[in-house]
Design an enzyme around this catalytic site. Structure first.
Site, PDB file in Angstrom:
ATOM      1  N   HIS A 168       0.810  -1.162  -0.244  1.00  0.00           N
ATOM      2  CA  HIS A 168       0.040   0.068  -0.010  1.00  0.00           C
ATOM      3  C   HIS A 168       0.889   1.259  -0.171  1.00  0.00           C
ATOM      4  CE1 HIS A 168      -3.922   1.913   1.847  1.00  0.00           C
ATOM      5  NE2 HIS A 168      -3.683   2.221   0.606  1.00  0.00           N
ATOM      6  N   ASP A 172      -5.763   4.213   3.966  1.00  0.00           N
ATOM      7  CA  ASP A 172      -7.298   4.485   3.567  1.00  0.00           C
ATOM      8  C   ASP A 172      -7.780   4.875   4.994  1.00  0.00           C
ATOM      9  OD1 ASP A 172      -6.816   3.301   1.305  1.00  0.00           O
ATOM     10  OD2 ASP A 172      -7.358   1.317   1.659  1.00  0.00           O
ATOM     11  N   HIS A 247     -14.099   4.495   0.612  1.00  0.00           N
ATOM     12  CA  HIS A 247     -13.127   5.047   1.748  1.00  0.00           C
ATOM     13  C   HIS A 247     -12.169   6.052   0.874  1.00  0.00           C
ATOM     14  CE1 HIS A 247     -10.733   2.131  -0.916  1.00  0.00           C
ATOM     15  NE2 HIS A 247      -9.820   2.817  -0.397  1.00  0.00           N
ATOM     16  N   HIS A 249      -8.554   7.130  -0.394  1.00  0.00           N
ATOM     17  CA  HIS A 249      -7.149   6.616  -0.290  1.00  0.00           C
ATOM     18  C   HIS A 249      -6.273   8.065  -0.154  1.00  0.00           C
ATOM     19  CE1 HIS A 249      -3.557   4.417  -1.554  1.00  0.00           C
ATOM     20  NE2 HIS A 249      -3.142   5.508  -2.530  1.00  0.00           N
TER      21      HIS A 249
END
Length: 275
Positions: A168, A172, A247, A249
């Site tokens: 990642h 998030d 959500h 990011h």
């Protein structure tokens, strides 16, 4: 006509009374006029009288003590009135001058007070303006969380097959679809639109030279070239692009390009955001 008055021990006979020394008799009635025989002046060879001859036609006026006192009192009264009038005029002039001085002093004090009030108002206004500028400067240098009251649901560098890099590249933030997404600080929008796997996204060049990215938005509120301030809405959260559900990011980068990411949580904490 000759004038004379009765004499007392405190007054001298006037010369007019002595000129009638040869009058045979003078009748006085309380100081009024009486006709008596008196000598007349005989003309001298030059045509001017040089001696008194009795013609029997001269008159003498004898002024009594009471009338003389009345005349003196009247004269004294007139003199007193004149002095009082002069004193009154002098006092009025002094009062007028004093009033002029007081009016001038009052005007001077009023002007000084007005000048002081203006200076004080100006100083207060300038102080308020400085305070407002300082508050705005602080506000513009302040950083906030991109989702108010939210938390990190997926951490930085978390592993998984959802990310092409294998980990990642951001974090998030938990957010229901349609939640307001905010610029974390002051900057200029350098990208606003479709970002591939990021879906609808916004990239902002921050005033400190770093970059922040906001992905998977359902809608955008800004455009390229627009300046933004801390807390300003730039879009609404969603699930566009490569996303498993609604959500936000969020990434922090050293450049606008993919691969220059830095730890977003450390980045926000460094700028005073409590995450």
């Amino acid at each position: 006509m000759a004038f004379t008055r009765a004499t007392g021990k405190h007054r001298r006979p006037r010369s007019a009374a002595r000129t009638g020394a040869n009058i045979a008799g003078i009748a006085t009635i309380g100081g009024v006029v009486a006709s008596v025989a008196s000598p007349a002046f005989a003309a001298s060879p030059s045509g001017e009288p040089d001696r008194l001859e009795d013609t029997g036609l001269n008159q003498a006026i004898v002024v009594g003590e009471h009338m003389a006192d009345q005349i003196d009192a009247q004269a004294q009264t007139q003199e007193n009135v004149a002095q009082e009038a002069a004193a009154k005029a002098q006092a009025e002039e002094a009062a007028r001058k004093q009033a002029v001085r007081e009016a001038a002093e009052s005007k001077r004090k009023a002007e000084a007070a007005e000048k002081e009030a203006k200076a004080r108002a100006k100083a207060e206004r300038e102080a308020k303006e400085r305070a407002a500028r300082e508050a705005e400067r602080k506000r513009l240098n302040t950083f906030v969380s991109p989702i108010e009251g939210s938390y990190v649901s997926t951490s930085y560098h978390a592993g998984g097959g959802m990310w092409s890099s294998g980990s990642h590249t951001g974090v998030d933030f938990h957010a229901a679809s349609g939640t307001s997404v905010r610029a974390v600080g002051s900057g200029t929008v350098v990208e606003a639109g479709w970002g591939g796997a990021y879906g609808n996204n916004v990239v902002i060049k921050m005033n400190d030279g770093t970059y922040t990215q906001y992905g998977h938005l359902s809608s955008l509120s800004v455009s390229v070239g627009q300046t933004v301030t801390p807390g300003q809405q730039i879009g609404l959260s969603g699930s566009t692009g490569n996303s498993s559900g609604p959500h936000l990011h969020f990434e922090a980068r050293t450049t606008a390009e993919y691969g220059s990411d830095i730890d977003p949580v450390s980045y926000l904490r460094h700028h005073g955001v409590n995450i």
